[in-house]
Design an enzyme around this catalytic site. Sequence first.
Site, PDB file in Angstrom:
ATOM      1  N   ARG A 239       0.808  -1.214   0.000  1.00  0.00           N
ATOM      2  CA  ARG A 239       0.000   0.000   0.000  1.00  0.00           C
ATOM      3  C   ARG A 239       0.848   1.275   0.000  1.00  0.00           C
ATOM      4  O   ARG A 239       1.898   1.316   0.623  1.00  0.00           O
ATOM      5  CB  ARG A 239      -0.924   0.004   1.227  1.00  0.00           C
TER       6      ARG A 239
ATOM      7  N   HIS B 123       3.369 -13.125  -5.329  1.00  0.00           N
ATOM      8  CA  HIS B 123       2.170 -13.170  -4.480  1.00  0.00           C
ATOM      9  C   HIS B 123       1.521 -14.559  -4.493  1.00  0.00           C
ATOM     10  O   HIS B 123       0.297 -14.672  -4.617  1.00  0.00           O
ATOM     11  CB  HIS B 123       1.171 -12.103  -4.933  1.00  0.00           C
TER      12      HIS B 123
ATOM     13  N   ASP C  84      -2.131 -10.224   8.530  1.00  0.00           N
ATOM     14  CA  ASP C  84      -1.935  -9.320   7.398  1.00  0.00           C
ATOM     15  C   ASP C  84      -0.956  -8.268   7.889  1.00  0.00           C
ATOM     16  O   ASP C  84      -1.302  -7.110   8.089  1.00  0.00           O
ATOM     17  CB  ASP C  84      -3.258  -8.704   6.955  1.00  0.00           C
TER      18      ASP C  84
ATOM     19  N   GLU D  53       5.281 -12.529   1.327  1.00  0.00           N
ATOM     20  CA  GLU D  53       5.667 -11.549   0.322  1.00  0.00           C
ATOM     21  C   GLU D  53       6.974 -10.882   0.754  1.00  0.00           C
ATOM     22  O   GLU D  53       6.985 -10.017   1.629  1.00  0.00           O
ATOM     23  CB  GLU D  53       4.554 -10.521   0.139  1.00  0.00           C
TER      24      GLU D  53
END
Length: 301
Positions: free
Chosen positions: A64, A161, A219, A266
């Site tokens: 992000r 990913h 996350d 990731e």
Amino acid sequence: MKQVTISTPFITMIVLDYGAIIQKLLVKDKEGKSVNVVVGFNSPDKYLEDTKSLGACVGRYAGRISNGKFELDRETYHLHQKDGVHLHGGKEGFGKKYWTIEEVHQGRQPFVKLSYQSKHLEEGYPGNLKVNVTYKLINNQLHIIHEASTDRTTVVNLTNHSYFRLDDANQINEYNLKLNCKKVVEMYANKLPTGEIISIDLTPFDFLTEKPIENTRLDNAYVINPKTEVAAKVSSEKSGISMEVSTNQPGLVVYTPLDFPAICFETQNYPDAPNQKNFPNCKLRPGEIYSNKSKFVFDLL
């Protein structure tokens, strides 16, 4: 859509030119049966409708970026955003592009090399960026090498990913997980960084000691301990398959989606590094080579 298959006696891998996607990664379980350890579709065309970046190369900036913009060399660049969040390179990141298959080698250490040319101001990012990703198999190891060069200063953060599932069970709660990470990037509720790095002590995200995942859902952008070689290890007692992750990157985003059983590792820079001065450098200038080298080692318990 083109498929390339490479294999060793331990691993068979199928790669697509669309998104440089890892479609299948077959390894043998404790009974000698082949298990596809990445979540994906049997039909390549299904990836055209995918919204979860299954197995894809994510870029130009994975993760992000806040407010859909960043400043670079006193110029502001505006990116695609939703509710103030730019995610995984924009409306159509690298995972939605057709790549060129540059080279396929089927020898003792087989590999496939793909390339993509991202034009200046594609998705709002400056610079013509030449990107290569190489998937190489060495015995029981998958090596993923992302490289990039640019003709003007830009920001880059590439990662793979893949969603890993090490057995045919419909849950990952019994997987054992170890993360050699003592800190995480602190996040707001919308998963954008606050700019602070915080300890995992006394949080559900502490996996310094190997333990079952159970009901913890992750996350999180972990800060990898620079003194450790292996950033993460996950294993399934059901299949007997274990996987170790190592990388030259400073961060590891560990993600367990809520709607299906799997876990992502990731390997990358921190989210929103273009807007966070105290985060590791994400700038790439002309004459420099961006390099993300990551290794996934499969073994039996």
